[in-house]
Design a protein around this motif. Structure first.
Motif, PDB file in Angstrom:
ATOM      1  N   SER A 601       0.834  -1.198   0.000  1.00 41.27           N
ATOM      2  CA  SER A 601       0.000   0.000   0.000  1.00 41.27           C
ATOM      3  C   SER A 601       0.864   1.241   0.000  1.00 41.27           C
ATOM      4  N   ASP A 602       0.194   2.395  -0.279  1.00 38.61           N
ATOM      5  CA  ASP A 602       0.926   3.660  -0.284  1.00 38.61           C
ATOM      6  C   ASP A 602       1.414   4.044   1.101  1.00 38.61           C
ATOM      7  N   ASP A 603       0.726   3.512   2.111  1.00 43.46           N
ATOM      8  CA  ASP A 603       1.114   3.911   3.470  1.00 43.46           C
ATOM      9  C   ASP A 603       2.495   3.376   3.820  1.00 43.46           C
ATOM     10  N   GLU A 604       2.910   2.287   3.164  1.00 40.74           N
ATOM     11  CA  GLU A 604       4.211   1.706   3.462  1.00 40.74           C
ATOM     12  C   GLU A 604       5.355   2.464   2.788  1.00 40.74           C
ATOM     13  N   LEU A 605       5.045   3.328   1.834  1.00 44.40           N
ATOM     14  CA  LEU A 605       6.080   4.010   1.048  1.00 44.40           C
ATOM     15  C   LEU A 605       6.135   5.478   1.435  1.00 44.40           C
ATOM     16  N   MET A 606       7.314   5.975   1.755  1.00 41.52           N
ATOM     17  CA  MET A 606       7.515   7.362   2.145  1.00 41.52           C
ATOM     18  C   MET A 606       8.651   7.954   1.297  1.00 41.52           C
ATOM     19  N   GLU A 607       8.656   9.284   1.266  1.00 40.87           N
ATOM     20  CA  GLU A 607       9.729   9.968   0.544  1.00 40.87           C
ATOM     21  C   GLU A 607      11.073   9.704   1.225  1.00 40.87           C
ATOM     22  N   GLY A 608      12.046   9.320   0.443  1.00 37.01           N
ATOM     23  CA  GLY A 608      13.354   8.970   0.967  1.00 37.01           C
ATOM     24  C   GLY A 608      13.592   7.481   1.040  1.00 37.01           C
ATOM     25  N   VAL A 629      13.026   7.263  -3.711  1.00 40.95           N
ATOM     26  CA  VAL A 629      11.790   7.989  -3.951  1.00 40.95           C
ATOM     27  C   VAL A 629      11.921   9.380  -3.345  1.00 40.95           C
ATOM     28  N   ASP A 630      11.764  10.394  -4.192  1.00 35.88           N
ATOM     29  CA  ASP A 630      11.842  11.778  -3.720  1.00 35.88           C
ATOM     30  C   ASP A 630      10.481  12.443  -3.676  1.00 35.88           C
ATOM     31  N   VAL A 631       9.585  12.105  -4.608  1.00 38.02           N
ATOM     32  CA  VAL A 631       8.264  12.726  -4.674  1.00 38.02           C
ATOM     33  C   VAL A 631       7.229  11.624  -4.894  1.00 38.02           C
ATOM     34  N   ILE A 632       6.116  11.692  -4.104  1.00 39.46           N
ATOM     35  CA  ILE A 632       5.003  10.753  -4.257  1.00 39.46           C
ATOM     36  C   ILE A 632       3.781  11.552  -4.675  1.00 39.46           C
ATOM     37  N   LEU A 637       5.495   8.291  -9.142  1.00 44.39           N
ATOM     38  CA  LEU A 637       6.624   8.542  -8.250  1.00 44.39           C
ATOM     39  C   LEU A 637       7.765   9.190  -9.034  1.00 44.39           C
ATOM     40  N   GLU A 638       8.535  10.016  -8.332  1.00 47.07           N
ATOM     41  CA  GLU A 638       9.737  10.626  -8.909  1.00 47.07           C
ATOM     42  C   GLU A 638      10.919  10.354  -7.997  1.00 47.07           C
ATOM     43  N   CYS A 672       7.131  -0.601  -8.911  1.00 52.28           N
ATOM     44  CA  CYS A 672       7.964  -0.819  -7.726  1.00 52.28           C
ATOM     45  C   CYS A 672       7.763  -2.254  -7.244  1.00 52.28           C
ATOM     46  N   VAL A 673       8.816  -3.052  -7.284  1.00 56.48           N
ATOM     47  CA  VAL A 673       8.726  -4.462  -6.927  1.00 56.48           C
ATOM     48  C   VAL A 673       8.884  -4.675  -5.438  1.00 56.48           C
ATOM     49  N   LYS A 674       9.809  -3.949  -4.815  1.00 57.59           N
ATOM     50  CA  LYS A 674      10.113  -4.202  -3.413  1.00 57.59           C
ATOM     51  C   LYS A 674      10.635  -2.944  -2.755  1.00 57.59           C
ATOM     52  N   LYS A 675      10.222  -2.745  -1.528  1.00 55.27           N
ATOM     53  CA  LYS A 675      10.783  -1.665  -0.715  1.00 55.27           C
ATOM     54  C   LYS A 675      11.982  -2.221   0.036  1.00 55.27           C
ATOM     55  N   LEU A 676      13.128  -1.541  -0.094  1.00 53.57           N
ATOM     56  CA  LEU A 676      14.360  -2.013   0.518  1.00 53.57           C
ATOM     57  C   LEU A 676      14.544  -1.411   1.900  1.00 53.57           C
ATOM     58  N   PRO A 677      15.234  -2.129   2.767  1.00 51.73           N
ATOM     59  CA  PRO A 677      15.520  -1.559   4.091  1.00 51.73           C
ATOM     60  C   PRO A 677      16.498  -0.386   3.987  1.00 51.73           C
ATOM     61  N   THR A 678      16.576   0.373   5.040  1.00 53.01           N
ATOM     62  CA  THR A 678      17.457   1.548   5.048  1.00 53.01           C
ATOM     63  C   THR A 678      18.910   1.107   4.903  1.00 53.01           C
ATOM     64  N   PRO A 679      19.627   1.655   3.907  1.00 53.72           N
ATOM     65  CA  PRO A 679      21.022   1.225   3.719  1.00 53.72           C
ATOM     66  C   PRO A 679      21.941   1.872   4.748  1.00 53.72           C
ATOM     67  N   THR A 680      23.151   1.319   4.843  1.00 59.43           N
ATOM     68  CA  THR A 680      24.193   1.873   5.702  1.00 59.43           C
ATOM     69  C   THR A 680      25.338   2.378   4.835  1.00 59.43           C
ATOM     70  N   SER A 681      26.019   3.404   5.309  1.00 61.85           N
ATOM     71  CA  SER A 681      27.151   3.986   4.582  1.00 61.85           C
ATOM     72  C   SER A 681      28.441   3.348   5.039  1.00 61.85           C
ATOM     73  N   LEU A 682      29.335   3.137   4.092  1.00 63.82           N
ATOM     74  CA  LEU A 682      30.652   2.624   4.445  1.00 63.82           C
ATOM     75  C   LEU A 682      31.465   3.714   5.138  1.00 63.82           C
TER      76      LEU A 682
END
Length: 705
Positions: A601-608, A629-632, A637-638, A672-682
């Motif tokens: 659903s749209d509720d699961e997707l947020m900007e960023g 995702v920058d704009v919904i 989506l953009e 959009c196939v899958k929402k990915l978890p928040t990545p980590t920076s090296l």
């Protein structure tokens, strides 16, 4: 008919009345021919003939007989006699020259002052274009209350016809200026050149060098692409071509040495190769040597090799020393070369920096004809070998032909003579030759405080011009040029009258007040490289000074290298520590965060958020990308897409991505196939910190990024 009768008769003639106009005699025609050719010889009698005829008439009193004896028109002689009687004790001018001077807008003194200022600016390498000269003439006339034609007022500059006549009267020409760097223009000054001649005189007096013992050494470059010369073609054709070997060529460096007796030391070729082969010199001048350098330029090792070649050909020794004059480049000032020269009787004298165009014989009279002959020889080679391109291995044979044609005995002797090296002539260069360096000339502080600027106006007779008040501001173009100049303008304008309150009898505005001579401000002292100068390299004090500076330079390089190594080791240790801390979250813990739940659903997707986007390829095959995702906007989506880093695997063992800000697009939500978890920076360097790693398995999507 007596002398007084001639005078009385002439006063009643209409011709005589034309010359009784009230001053000034100002004739300004609306149009005039650009090149006027005289139709008759009237007014062309020499002044001395008229003077002798007037003297003979005083004795005989017979006008027509005297005119016939001297082949002069009687009316011409009668008018001249009248002018002599009216101007006793003065040389009377006759003919059309006098009339042309009366028609001039500026009187001769003002024109001379203007022409001198234009020539002085050109001598200082700050010459004016034709348009600027016309603007200067207009401003000069306005500030000195000279009556000018209406078209000058309209265009705010002098007319084209006037300037052409002015240029012809004062021997001026519109020349194409040669580009000269500021360093060359200011370095050639009397102090620097005088110091070079002092060193030259010292070594010549000490060793008593003969012309066969004085040499000049310098490098030049020969490329495989020549500069085509002029060819004969159809008149009026817009473009005329000439075949060259390639668009861009390769450069081969040549090292030449010539003597003041007109001899040549065989050259050295430096090829842009790693290794040198003997066949590189096929067709080269007899006795030439060759070497290779990756860059194709001379360096300290190659110069040392050529110096041995020079010593072998000149057969110099401590008992029979020679003088070698060379420029101040870094490769010539190596300690090994100086020691080799001292051991074999080579006295090395360097030229001042940026003065080789006036003090180096090879640059003054040899390399110019050599390059011309080289281009001609290459043109001949291309025409003799149609369809072939010139390579660096063909250059030696072309150089051999150019050397025969250009490096003649006459050219070599002219080079040493034109630089004042041999015969020795330290007074060769005049003040005009040093004019370009006057921009940076600075007087002593006490002398500058006491110096007074003398602005001596040329003679201006009130009857020569109409006096009228100035109601217009100075020309903007001229004013802007004056405002950008140095403080010399303020010093000069304080001594001249302003346009609004100017009395021609008291004050005069010179051209230098409108466009002053350029003057550089005081130089700001700053650290850095020490300024070079002319030196006798083989003298013991200079040699020890160079050795000390080389030692200090090596010491500084060692310290810098050690410091860089320590900083690198410290950064590497910090990186390892940060990387160990960031890897404390084990791969198994990251796998727990990996979910294969689809986006519901749209509720699961947020900007960023980061998502996997499915797009159709050109052949209908699905391709997967990662996007942020920058704009919904409802179902649209953009965002920006990510790019995979192609490098060695990181410690986490997962692929890293960076955000590609240039790859921005819009896509529908259903892609959009899958929402990915928040990545980590090296962690680690700045480049590593921009890389993102996702705590999930991405292999099943075969990402195309």
């Amino acid at each position: 008919m007596g002398y007084d009768d001639i005078y009385d008769m002439g006063k009643n003639d209409t011709i005589f009345e034309l010359y009784q106009l009230t001053p000034p005699y100002l004739f300004i025609p609306e149009t005039m021919p650009r090149v006027y050719k005289r139709k008759t010889e009237r007014g062309g009698k020499p002044l001395d003939v008229l003077q002798r005829a007037e003297t003979a008439f005083r004795v005989s009193g017979k006008l027509r007989e005297t005119a016939r004896d001297f082949d002069i028109d009687p009316n011409t002689l009668r008018r001249y006699i009248i002018k002599v009687k009216e101007n006793p004790g003065r040389v009377v001018e006759t003919g059309y020259t006098r009339l042309s001077q009366e028609r001039c807008i500026l009187n001769p003194d003002m024109e001379s002052d203007l022409a001198t200022h234009i020539k002085d600016l050109a001598d200082q390498f700050h010459g004016l274009s034709i348009e600027k000269c016309r603007e200067l003439a207009f401003e000069y006339s306005k500030r000195n209350a000279v009556q000018i034609p209406a078209n000058w007022e309209k265009d705010k500059k002098a007319g084209k016809d006037w300037f052409m006549a002015f240029r012809k009267r004062h021997n001026l020409a519109n020349r194409a200026a040669e580009a000269t760097s500021l360093a060359r223009a200011t370095a050639f000054n009397r102090h620097t050149v005088g110091k070079f001649y002092d060193n030259l005189a010292a070594v010549m007096d000490k060793h008593m060098f003969q012309p066969q013992d004085i040499y000049n050494l310098d490098e030049t470059g020969c490329t495989t692409v020549q500069n085509p010369g002029k060819v004969v073609a159809s008149k009026g054709k817009k473009q005329v071509g000439s075949v060259t070997s390639a668009e861009r060529g390769e450069l081969v460096t040549l090292e030449y040495a010539i003597s003041a007796a007109g001899n040549i030391v065989p050259p050295m070729f430096v090829f842009p190769r790693v290794n040198f082969r003997d066949h590189f010199l096929n067709g080269a001048p007899p006795g030439a040597i060759g070497s290779a350098a990756r860059s194709g330029w001379m360096n300290e090792e190659l110069y040392l090799e050529y110096l041995r070649h020079f010593i072998n050909h000149t057969r110099c020794s401590k008992d029979r020393p020679v003088l070698l004059i060379l420029d101040n480049v870094e490769s010539h000032i190596s300690l090994e070369a100086i020691d080799l020269g001292r051991e074999n009787g080579v006295v090395m004298l360097t030229l001042p920096p940026h003065t080789s165009h006036r003090l180096q014989p090879l640059d003054c009279s040899v390399y110019g004809p050599f390059k011309t002959a080289y281009n001609v020889a290459m043109d001949s080679w291309i025409r003799s070998n149609p369809g072939k391109t010139v390579t660096i291995y063909d250059i030696p044979s072309i150089v051999a032909e150019a050397q025969i044609n250009a490096m003649t005995h006459r050219n070599i002797l002219s080079g040493f003579r034109s630089t004042g090296i041999y015969p020795f002539n330290r007074t060769l260069f005049t003040d005009n030759d040093f004019a370009s360096a006057s921009v940076t000339d600075r007087p002593e502080p006490m002398a500058a405080a006491e110096e007074l600027v003398d602005v001596t106006p040329p003679t201006i007779h009130p009857e020569d011009h109409f006096e009228q008040p100035l109601t217009q501001e100075p020309n903007n173009a001229i004013e802007s040029m004056a405002s950008t100049s140095s403080s010399g303008l303020q010093d000069t304008e304080s001594l001249v009258a302003s346009p609004e309150h100017m009395d021609l009898g008291d004050r005069y505005v010179s051209p230098a007040a409108i466009i002053p001579f350029p003057k550089a401000p005081a130089r700001k002292t700053k650290g850095g490289r020490k300024k070079g100068s002319t030196k006798i390299l083989t003298s013991t004090p200079i040699r020890n000074e160079i050795a000390e500076s080389k030692k200090e330079k090596r010491k500084q390089e060692t310290v810098e290298k050690s410091t860089k190594k320590q900083l690198f080791e410290q950064k590497r240790r910090n990186f390892e520590m940060d990387d160990d801390e960031s890897s404390s979250t084990s791969y198994e813990e990251m796998e727990l965060c990996d979910t294969d739940e689809d986006l519901e659903s749209d509720d699961e997707l947020m900007e960023g958020d980061f998502v996997v986007v499915k797009l159709q390829g050109s052949k209908g095959q699905p391709m997967h990308y990662i996007a942020r995702v920058d704009v919904i906007d409802d179902n649209e989506l953009e965002g920006v897409f990510l790019k995979k880093v192609s490098s060695h695997p990181n410690r986490v063992g997962k692929p890293a991505f960076v955000i590609d800000l240039d790859d921005e697009a819009s896509f529908p939500r259903e892609d959009c196939v899958k929402k990915l978890p928040t990545p980590t920076s090296l962690t680690g360097s700045l480049r590593k910190s921009n890389q993102l790693v996702f705590p999930c398995d991405l292999s099943k999507w075969e990402l195309k990024c």
